[in-house]
Design an enzyme around this catalytic site. Sequence first.
Site: not given
Ligand code: IMP
Ligand code: MG
Length: 174
Positions: A43, A99, A102-104, A106, A164
């Site tokens: 991403g 990019d 989100d949850s944070g 990873t 993308r």
């Molecule tokens: P998290 O913070 O571990 O939950 O995951 C973040 C990843 O989830 C990002 O790097 C994206 O690949 C994917 N992601 C989270 N929200 C979105 C969205 O609104 N659109 C597309 N991908 C998303």
């Molecule tokens: Mg990603």
Amino acid sequence: MKDIKVFLSEEEIKAKVAELGKKISDDYRESDKNLILIAILKGSVVFLSDLMRNIDIDLNIDFMVVSSYGASTESSGNIKIIKDLDINIRDYDLLIVEDILDSGRTLSKLIDILKMRDPKSLKVCTLLDKPDRRVCNVDLDYCGFVIPDEFIVGYGLDFDEKYRNLPYIGILEP
Ligand code: IMP
Ligand code: MG
């Protein structure tokens, strides 16, 4: 393609990336800094390629591929490194380029792993932040846009590996 409503236009993204690049250049300009941008595939590639061209000091880049175990089970925060960095990061000032946060889950795990390798410094830059969805705390040093809890695509972000290539960021209409 499905209908997509523009959420952040090409112009808005361009201006923000230029602003972030200038700030990063100023912060890392001291001669003893050894900046490396670490992007998490896939991403972040579009953001990385624009951001690095807005940074006017020497830098390296490298990539990682990670996957999270049991992403569907809310409890799991373990990650598996599919592709690791090619370099030893001890001599580098790391800037992780993401990019979207989100949850944070990873990123917080990845930061723990990279900190154990003892880089000179470690900071985080994300283009987009969705704070409403945060589960694991991540300290952000640079952030482009704080956005509401909407699923967005484009500028590197996918839905089912598609969209993308959109030059703007949009919301998928159902
Ligand atoms: P998290 O913070 O571990 O939950 O995951 C973040 C990843 O989830 C990002 O790097 C994206 O690949 C994917 N992601 C989270 N929200 C979105 C969205 O609104 N659109 C597309 N991908 C998303
Ligand atoms: Mg990603």
